[in-house]
Design an enzyme around this catalytic site. Structure first.
Site, PDB file in Angstrom:
ATOM      1  N   ASN A   9       0.924  -1.140  -0.223  1.00  0.00           N
ATOM      2  CA  ASN A   9       0.169   0.015   0.008  1.00  0.00           C
ATOM      3  C   ASN A   9       0.828   1.117   0.134  1.00  0.00           C
ATOM      4  O   ASN A   9       1.525   1.570   1.018  1.00  0.00           O
ATOM      5  CB  ASN A   9      -0.733  -0.023   1.239  1.00  0.00           C
ATOM      6  CG  ASN A   9      -1.595   1.240   1.360  1.00  0.00           C
ATOM      7  OD1 ASN A   9      -1.803   2.121   0.508  1.00  0.00           O
ATOM      8  ND2 ASN A   9      -2.326   1.378   2.723  1.00  0.00           N
ATOM      9  N   LYS A  11       0.128   4.315  -0.333  1.00  0.00           N
ATOM     10  CA  LYS A  11      -0.544   5.417   0.519  1.00  0.00           C
ATOM     11  C   LYS A  11      -0.154   6.520  -0.405  1.00  0.00           C
ATOM     12  O   LYS A  11      -0.194   6.428  -1.655  1.00  0.00           O
ATOM     13  CB  LYS A  11      -0.035   5.578   1.748  1.00  0.00           C
ATOM     14  CG  LYS A  11      -0.241   4.349   2.672  1.00  0.00           C
ATOM     15  CD  LYS A  11      -0.031   4.464   4.120  1.00  0.00           C
ATOM     16  CE  LYS A  11      -0.299   3.368   4.862  1.00  0.00           C
ATOM     17  NZ  LYS A  11      -0.301   3.580   6.357  1.00  0.00           N
ATOM     18  N   HIS A  94      -9.869   1.215   4.757  1.00  0.00           N
ATOM     19  CA  HIS A  94      -8.602   1.353   5.523  1.00  0.00           C
ATOM     20  C   HIS A  94      -8.691   2.395   6.782  1.00  0.00           C
ATOM     21  O   HIS A  94      -9.492   3.387   6.526  1.00  0.00           O
ATOM     22  CB  HIS A  94      -7.683   2.080   4.227  1.00  0.00           C
ATOM     23  CG  HIS A  94      -6.100   2.014   5.139  1.00  0.00           C
ATOM     24  ND1 HIS A  94      -5.664   2.881   6.200  1.00  0.00           N
ATOM     25  CD2 HIS A  94      -5.030   1.152   4.933  1.00  0.00           C
ATOM     26  CE1 HIS A  94      -4.369   2.625   6.367  1.00  0.00           C
ATOM     27  NE2 HIS A  94      -4.226   1.502   5.977  1.00  0.00           N
ATOM     28  N   GLU A  96      -7.265   4.709   7.816  1.00  0.00           N
ATOM     29  CA  GLU A  96      -6.776   6.217   7.563  1.00  0.00           C
ATOM     30  C   GLU A  96      -8.252   6.754   6.982  1.00  0.00           C
ATOM     31  O   GLU A  96      -8.494   8.181   6.945  1.00  0.00           O
ATOM     32  CB  GLU A  96      -5.544   6.360   6.852  1.00  0.00           C
ATOM     33  CG  GLU A  96      -4.369   6.095   7.632  1.00  0.00           C
ATOM     34  CD  GLU A  96      -3.256   5.561   6.760  1.00  0.00           C
ATOM     35  OE1 GLU A  96      -3.281   5.600   5.468  1.00  0.00           O
ATOM     36  OE2 GLU A  96      -2.236   5.088   7.355  1.00  0.00           O
ATOM     37  N   GLU A 166      -5.595  -4.849  10.634  1.00  0.00           N
ATOM     38  CA  GLU A 166      -4.756  -3.865  10.867  1.00  0.00           C
ATOM     39  C   GLU A 166      -5.005  -3.075  12.215  1.00  0.00           C
ATOM     40  O   GLU A 166      -5.877  -2.026  12.312  1.00  0.00           O
ATOM     41  CB  GLU A 166      -4.728  -2.974   9.464  1.00  0.00           C
ATOM     42  CG  GLU A 166      -4.258  -3.496   8.399  1.00  0.00           C
ATOM     43  CD  GLU A 166      -3.880  -2.485   7.501  1.00  0.00           C
ATOM     44  OE1 GLU A 166      -2.670  -2.802   6.874  1.00  0.00           O
ATOM     45  OE2 GLU A 166      -4.420  -1.387   7.060  1.00  0.00           O
ATOM     46  N   GLY A 172       2.030   2.228  10.906  1.00  0.00           N
ATOM     47  CA  GLY A 172       2.949   3.363  10.810  1.00  0.00           C
ATOM     48  C   GLY A 172       3.797   3.913  12.039  1.00  0.00           C
ATOM     49  O   GLY A 172       4.375   4.691  12.035  1.00  0.00           O
ATOM     50  N   SER A 211       3.013  -2.171  10.427  1.00  0.00           N
ATOM     51  CA  SER A 211       4.510  -2.076  10.803  1.00  0.00           C
ATOM     52  C   SER A 211       5.005  -3.523  10.266  1.00  0.00           C
ATOM     53  O   SER A 211       6.270  -3.989  10.950  1.00  0.00           O
ATOM     54  CB  SER A 211       4.749  -1.649  12.077  1.00  0.00           C
ATOM     55  OG  SER A 211       4.448  -0.498  12.403  1.00  0.00           O
TER      56      SER A 211
HETATM   57  P1  PGA Z   1       2.613   0.317   7.731  1.00  0.00           P
HETATM   58  O1  PGA Z   1       0.981   0.590   7.043  1.00  0.00           O
HETATM   59  O2  PGA Z   1       3.152  -0.670   7.088  1.00  0.00           O
HETATM   60  O3  PGA Z   1       3.272   1.413   7.176  1.00  0.00           O
HETATM   61  O4  PGA Z   1       2.464   0.292   9.133  1.00  0.00           O
HETATM   62  C1  PGA Z   1       0.116  -0.507   6.925  1.00  0.00           C
HETATM   63  C2  PGA Z   1      -1.027  -0.101   6.013  1.00  0.00           C
HETATM   64  O5  PGA Z   1      -1.669   0.935   6.637  1.00  0.00           O
HETATM   65  O6  PGA Z   1      -1.584  -0.812   5.338  1.00  0.00           O
END
Ligand code: PGA
Length: 251
Positions: A9, A11, A94, A96, A166, A172, A211
């Site tokens: 992803n 982003k 997601h 976010e 997640e 993140g 992560s």
């Molecule tokens: P990350 O994000 O690996 O940077 O923690 C995962 C995600 O949000 O899909």
């Protein structure tokens, strides 16, 4: 047996110049045995990603779609538009987007429905906040989020969905869930699916996200109910992303 899936992803990262380098590195690497790989990219780069990955072992897709078919919805991207760029996957729900854009379980379910109707595989995300985990609500929260999806799509629709657990506190932050914590939730989700259809539950691909890096991927991917990863930050670095895929490969 369920085939592993490693999804990157990106982003809101990238530029034409940066993508060019990343795509070339991905393409130069040999396919990883028994692992499907996909990149989920910002919509403006879909043409570039298609040109860069066409004919390779990678699939690609978007990070969100509208819950509407088409029409006067400024700024939105329809599922059919992703299909126009030969996408096979799209992320929906997601955290976010749930958090920053107020997306509800019902809206996420409608987006998953639009994806299926357009022939895309939705990667449906769910997960708890740190406060919810600390309050012992993890199971109830993910059960509610997953329940809304199952209710909207029905067990038959669920056969075409990928689920991504997640935990929000792990995204993140550099602080991944432990393999045991993730396995426990994944097992619960598979059992929830089995209440409706044991067959679909047995085939359902459950990704872990939050992560994931090369250094923790081996342990996470060795868990019986973890079928791959949704990778954010580490998917922007070709060597890391490829090392995660290696970790998922059945030896
Ligand atoms: P990350 O994000 O690996 O940077 O923690 C995962 C995600 O949000 O899909």
């Amino acid at each position: 047996m369920r085939r592993k899936l490693i999804a990157g992803n990106w982003k809101m990262h990238g530029s034409v110049a940066h993508n060019e380098v990343l795509l070339r590195s991905l393409r130069q690497a040999d396919p990883v045995e028994d692992v499907d790989m996909v990149v989920l990219v910002p919509a403006p780069y879909l043409g570039q990603v298609r040109d860069g990955l066409q004919g390779s072992h990678y699939a690609w897709g978007g990070q969100d779609i509208s819950d509407e078919l088409q029409g006067a919805f400024t700024g939105e991207v329809a599922a059919s538009m992703l299909r126009d760029f030969d996408c096979h996957y799209v992320i929906v729900g997601h955290s976010e987007r749930r958090q920053r854009h107020g997306e509800t379980d019902q809206l996420v379910a409608r987006k998953a429905q639009q994806a299926l109707e357009a022939g895309l595989t939705p990667i449906v995300c769910l997960g708890e906040t740190l406060a919810q985990r600390e309050a012992g609500e993890t199971h109830a929260v993910v059960r509610r989020q997953f329940g809304a999806i199952i209710e909207a799509l029905g067990p038959q629709g669920m056969a075409f969905v990928v689920l991504a657990y997640e935990p929000i506190w792990a995204i993140g932050t550099g602080r991944s869930a432990t393999a045991q914590q993730a396995q426990e939730v994944h097992q619960g989700l598979r059992r929830q699916m089995a209440e409706q259809s044991p067959e679909v539950a047995a085939e359902l691909r459950l990704l872990y996200g939050g992560s994931v890096k090369a250094s923790n991927a081996v342990e996470l991917m060795s868990m019986p109910d973890i079928d791959g990863a949704l990778v954010g930050g580490a998917s922007l670095v070709a060597e890391e992303f490829l090392a995660i895929a290696q970790a998922a490969s059945v030896k």
